[in-house]
Enzyme design. Structure first.
Site, PDB file in Angstrom:
ATOM      1  N   ASP A   1       0.871  23.981  17.709  1.00  0.00           N
ATOM      2  CA  ASP A   1       1.684  23.480  18.816  1.00  0.00           C
ATOM      3  C   ASP A   1       1.618  24.498  19.958  1.00  0.00           C
ATOM      4  O   ASP A   1       2.000  25.657  19.794  1.00  0.00           O
ATOM      5  CB  ASP A   1       3.132  23.300  18.324  1.00  0.00           C
TER       6      ASP A   1
ATOM      7  N   ASP B   1      -0.586  18.500  23.396  1.00  0.00           N
ATOM      8  CA  ASP B   1      -0.530  19.927  23.073  1.00  0.00           C
ATOM      9  C   ASP B   1      -0.251  20.192  21.598  1.00  0.00           C
ATOM     10  O   ASP B   1       0.263  21.245  21.240  1.00  0.00           O
ATOM     11  CB  ASP B   1       0.534  20.621  23.930  1.00  0.00           C
ATOM     12  N   GLU B   2      -0.618  19.263  20.739  1.00  0.00           N
ATOM     13  CA  GLU B   2      -0.215  19.375  19.341  1.00  0.00           C
ATOM     14  C   GLU B   2      -1.273  18.738  18.449  1.00  0.00           C
ATOM     15  O   GLU B   2      -1.773  17.662  18.764  1.00  0.00           O
ATOM     16  CB  GLU B   2       1.086  18.589  19.194  1.00  0.00           C
TER      17      GLU B   2
HETATM   18 MG   LIG Z   1       4.307  22.257  22.440  1.00  0.00          MG
END
Ligand SMILES: [Mg+2]
Length: 394
Positions: free
Chosen positions: A6, A99-100
């Site tokens: 993350d 973003d993960e």
């Molecule tokens: Mg994040």
């Protein structure tokens, strides 16, 4: 072992990356039609600014904040770079948002030094390629990897080595999907931790929360059927060589083919995959490309089995040469070790796989050319062909 990666305060971190003078400042990314905060840097969070908060509220809490508009195109560009880096650690990558991502690290080289070293290597690779930090959680179960990645943010690394010990520390607030309503109902019964749900019993949990109660029951017992979805599943692993001079000689072609089979099978083993279909590719002098394929009796990552199948195809087609290129691909991939063969077959295959893995180690240590089977020796000393790797994606 699964990893959840993350990125830390992703949009805000990209803004700081592009404008280094903002480092350490309370950067708040937001605006647009909804007028809410899309991301806040950690200094901004210290003022109580949170994602999805109305911008006027963010301004009230953090008047000295630096408010910047959302630049989605730029974040997507950085996201692609991050995912490329992550894809280098495992072909089993599931991107769940910009973003993960989850990575299935089972059988990958990076895991050989242990999960903590693997997590550190992932973080370092992301930082080197992008200048951004991420937080990584490693666990044998998907939801625990997700919880772990959130434990030590930003720039965190959390390894769940002992599932039962880690479970004892997990609060309901940390459990993905366990929202305010569910927590309120369970809180009314004095329950705040995931493992406390074990005492409640399956039926009562179901009565209380329906299907989600059953899901929580599983999670409380360290069961999570969800793995990593093979969103970007590898569909084939291939290698090809373009000859310096066109080749018609069948034995010479077969020797090249054996080298290709070694390379392809080694990559399959590296990824922990086995394939059912073997494809031979030959390019004629006039650049016409032909492919011939056949199925294996069961999925394989064994050099000899892949080579034998490809060689049969070559023997049938070779009289139409000479050729300027030969290629070999294995497709119909699945995780290795799921073969349906009889006990004897499986023993034989296990032996061949063990031999393959031993070869892999030698090659890792001393380089590709350290090890060549007798049949492959014939091509050494000829003009070096140019090789080309390909990992086919959907
Ligand atoms: Mg994040």
């Amino acid at each position: 072992m699964l990893a959840h990666v993350d990125m830390d305060a992703f949009y805000a971190a990209v803004e700081v990356l592009d404008r280094p003078e903002l480092a350490g400042a309370p950067v708040i990314v937001g605006g647009g039609a909804r007028g809410v905060v899309s991301a806040a840097s950690y200094p901004a969070r210290a003022f109580g600014v949170r994602s999805a908060m109305p911008l006027f509220e963010a301004r009230r809490r953090c008047p000295q904040g630096i408010f910047v508009p959302v630049r989605m195109e730029r974040y997507r560009q950085m996201s692609r770079r991050v995912m490329e880096v992550l894809g280098g650690f495992s072909p089993l990558l599931e991107q769940v948002s910009v973003d993960e991502a989850y990575l299935d690290l089972r059988g990958t080289p990076v895991l050989k030094a242990g999960p903590a070293a693997a997590g550190a290597a992932i973080k370092e690779a992301v930082a080197t390629a992008t200048g951004l930090t991420c937080s990584v959680g490693l666990a044998p179960l998907r939801y625990l990897a997700k919880i772990a990645s959130d434990r030590d943010k930003p720039d965190g690394l959390t390894v769940v080595a002992d599932v039962e010990a880690f479970l004892a520390t997990v609060t309901l607030k940390e459990v993905p999907g366990c929202g305010a309503k569910a927590r309120e109902r369970l809180g009314a019964l004095g329950l705040g931790r995931l493992i406390e749900l074990r005492a409640l019993g399956r039926e009562r949990l179901e009565r209380l929360l329906g299907a989600f109660g059953l899901r929580l029951w599983d999670l409380a017992h360290g069961r999570d059927p969800a793995g990593v979805e093979l969103e970007r599943e590898i569909k084939s692993v291939s290698h090809e060589e373009t000859f310096a001079r066109d080749i018609a000689d069948r034995a010479a072609l077969a020797a090249h083919l054996l080298n290709l089979a070694e390379k392809v099978s080694r990559r399959l083993r590296r990824y922990g995959l086995a394939g059912r279909t073997v494809t031979l590719k030959l390019r004629h002098q006039d650049f016409r490309l032909v492919t011939r394929r056949q199925s294996l009796p069961q999925p394989s990552d064994v050099t000899q089995e892949i080579y034998q199948a490809a060689r049969e195809l070559l023997v049938a087609y070779a009289p139409r040469g000479p050729f300027r290129l030969i290629g070999l691909a294995v497709s119909g991939l699945e995780p290795a070790g799921g073969g349906q063969g009889g006990l004897f077959d499986r023993q034989e295959q296990a032996k061949a796989q063990a031999l393959g893995r031993a070869e892999d180690l030698v090659c890792q240590r001393f380089g590709q050319d350290a090890l060549r089977r007798a049949g492959g020796l014939a091509v050494l000393g000829q003009d070096t062909p140019t090789g080309h790797d390909e990992v086919g994606k959907k």
